[in-house]
Design an enzyme around this catalytic site. Structure first.
Site, PDB file in Angstrom:
ATOM      1  N   CYS A  34      -1.973   9.103  -2.733  1.00  0.00           N
ATOM      2  CA  CYS A  34      -2.847   8.184  -1.990  1.00  0.00           C
ATOM      3  C   CYS A  34      -2.342   6.752  -1.913  1.00  0.00           C
ATOM      4  O   CYS A  34      -2.282   6.166  -0.829  1.00  0.00           O
ATOM      5  CB  CYS A  34      -4.241   8.200  -2.616  1.00  0.00           C
ATOM      6  SG  CYS A  34      -5.035   9.829  -2.614  1.00  0.00           S
ATOM      7  N   HIS A  68      -8.158   2.061  -1.115  1.00  0.00           N
ATOM      8  CA  HIS A  68      -7.399   2.422  -2.323  1.00  0.00           C
ATOM      9  C   HIS A  68      -6.309   1.391  -2.619  1.00  0.00           C
ATOM     10  O   HIS A  68      -5.136   1.711  -2.787  1.00  0.00           O
ATOM     11  CB  HIS A  68      -6.799   3.828  -2.206  1.00  0.00           C
ATOM     12  CG  HIS A  68      -6.647   4.491  -3.545  1.00  0.00           C
ATOM     13  ND1 HIS A  68      -6.459   5.837  -3.694  1.00  0.00           N
ATOM     14  CD2 HIS A  68      -6.658   3.993  -4.805  1.00  0.00           C
ATOM     15  CE1 HIS A  68      -6.361   6.155  -4.959  1.00  0.00           C
ATOM     16  NE2 HIS A  68      -6.478   5.042  -5.663  1.00  0.00           N
TER      17      HIS A  68
END
EC number: 3.1.6.1
Length: 481
Positions: free
Chosen positions: A51, A102
């Protein structure tokens, strides 16, 4: 007015999980329409398949060597001078991200005018004794909204599914309260409240189909009784469940109960179809605002999911299920003047998104960007393109590197000295490891030399310039630590 740009990003979606890409089991009518009427890129990869690092490539347009993230590590600050959002903002666009970022700190705008945040359940952000936040609502706008709807005691963990688990079940609340719906709710509301005098850059960033595998019941039921295909199993795959790894609900490799794995795939497919239908909802709203034909869309995932193939799960490894992603451009107003419906086989990487979208908007591309714009390819102008991508992931004993081209892939697992080679033209599912084949020896030597060249000068000590060495993997390079 310049075109509006919408970047639709999903999390952990495999490149083969679109009907238009040959998957006959999954229903993705809106995405299939967009890809079929747009420009579809069948060889798109993430250079670091997890991610954080993949999002750094998208945000900065840099290679992993330059943005410094070569594995998964939370809590490392994001301090990049030029980002895709900052360049759109400086060029007069109204910029908005809704959903997953993120980054660190979590509220780092990274050049956007505004963010509406939902990163999903992140262990780092939930650690009440850690440095991230002891008040999760401070870095999760969805959770705040969810509690306003259902009460202050509800939480993301109420249905008992972890954010990396293969355990699955239907969403436990009303469908319109699901995080996937929330991203589209807020995206439609952005159309209402945006500055009408400016073009906009909107990033719609979905947490799913990443775990938890919890689509609404309608979407889970679509697939739960279907005869979905068994996982792929190469002749090289480990058929033993070492140390009962498959009993770990968060395992990255091992043998999982077939019944549980079938449910996981049903939930995974259901999550994708749910996203598809919600994207259809956004297209309707955009049309109602009269902006559909002046908007260019790019759809992509940050990485894939092995979903049991070769007894691997999740991501972080160089196989197709993990590293290859869906990637298409939809231009309903034909602003790009290309040949719509074309499928491209050039090797793409996520760093190509920033220069491509800036180019679409006639915005100068910063010198820091290492990706390539797709605009000339789409417009069928003479253009040179890269021959390969170097990918990698720091991953303990499974730390790896790969070189992938249009036709083949060379893999190296640094900590155990294991090499693999796949002829992707003949074997796109990576079922046969040809590393010891005399027929391919010259080609393998050539790709190995490319990898050695890519790794020269790296701080981990992966090569002496002549051969590959075990080295010492790190998750972030020292220039950003």
């Amino acid at each position: 007015m310049k075109p509006n740009i919408v970047l639709i990003m999903v999390d952990q979606m495999r490149g083969d999980c679109l009907g238009v890409n040959g998957n006959e089991f999954i229903e993705t009518p809106n995405l299939d329409m967009m890809a079929t009427e747009g420009y579809n890129f069948e060889n798109a990869y993430t250079a670091v398949p997890s991610c954080i690092a993949s999002r750094a490539s998208i945000l900065t347009g840099m290679s992993q060597k330059s943005h410094g993230r070569v594995g998964y590590e939370d809590g490392v600050s994001w301090n990049y001078e030029n980002t895709i959002a900052s360049e759109f903002s400086k060029a007069g666009y109204h910029t908005q991200c809704i959903g997953k970022m993120h980054v660190y700190p979590e509220r780092n705008l990274c050049g956007f005018h505004n963010i509406m945040l939902h990163d999903g359940y992140l262990h780092f952000a939930r650690n009440k004794e850690g440095k991230a936040s002891t008040q999760i609502e401070q870095c999760d706008d969805y959770l705040k909204w969810f509690r306003e709807k259902k009460g202050h005691n509800v939480d993301l963990i109420d249905i008992g599914l972890d954010c990396n688990s293969w355990v699955s079940r239907p969403w436990g609340y009303e469908e319109n309260l699901h995080p996937t719906n929330w991203v589209v709710n807020e995206s439609i509301d952005f159309l209402r409240r945006r500055d009408p005098s400016k073009p906009f850059f909107l990033k719609m960033s979905f947490v799913r189909p990443h775990s938890p595998l919890d689509p609404p019941k309608f979407y889970f039921d679509m697939y739960k009784d279907e005869d979905l295909p068994e996982p792929l199993m190469g002749d090289w795959a480990n058929k033993e469940d070492e140390e009962n790894r498959g009993k770990d609900i968060n395992c990255v490799k091992g043998i999982i109960n077939k019944k549980a794995l079938k449910r996981a795939k049903a939930a995974y497919y259901g999550s994708i179809t749910h996203i598809d239908h919600q994207i259809g909802r956004f297209l309707i709203a955009l049309s109602e605002y009269g902006k559909l034909n002046n908007t260019i869309f790019l759809f992509v995932s940050d990485h894939g999911d092995m979903m049991g193939d070769h007894n691997w799960f999740r991501k972080g490894i160089p196989y197709e299920g993990s590293a290859r992603v869906p990637f298409f451009i939809y231009d309903p107003g034909n602003l790009l003047k290309g040949k719509k419906g074309k499928v491209f086989d050039e090797v793409l990487e996520l760093r190509d998104i920033m220069p491509t979208l800036l180019d679409f908007a006639h915005i100068s591309i910063p010198d820091s960007v290492e990706g390539l714009s797709l605009k000339d390819l789409i417009e069928e102008r003479n253009s040179t393109w890269r021959d390969y991508i170097h990918g990698e992931h720091s991953f303990g004993e499974d730390s790896n590197h790969y070189i992938v081209t249009k036709k083949d892939k060379f893999l190296w697992f640094s900590q155990r000295g294991e090499e693999q080679y796949f002829d992707l033209e003949k074997d796109p599912k990576e079922l046969t490891n040809l590393i010891n084949s005399e027929e391919y020896k010259e080609r393998i030597d050539y790709l190995r030399k490319i990898l050695i060249k890519e790794l020269e000068g790296r701080e981990e000590g992966y090569t002496d310039g002549n051969k590959l060495l075990k080295g010492y993997p790190v998750s972030t390079l020292k220039h950003i630590r």
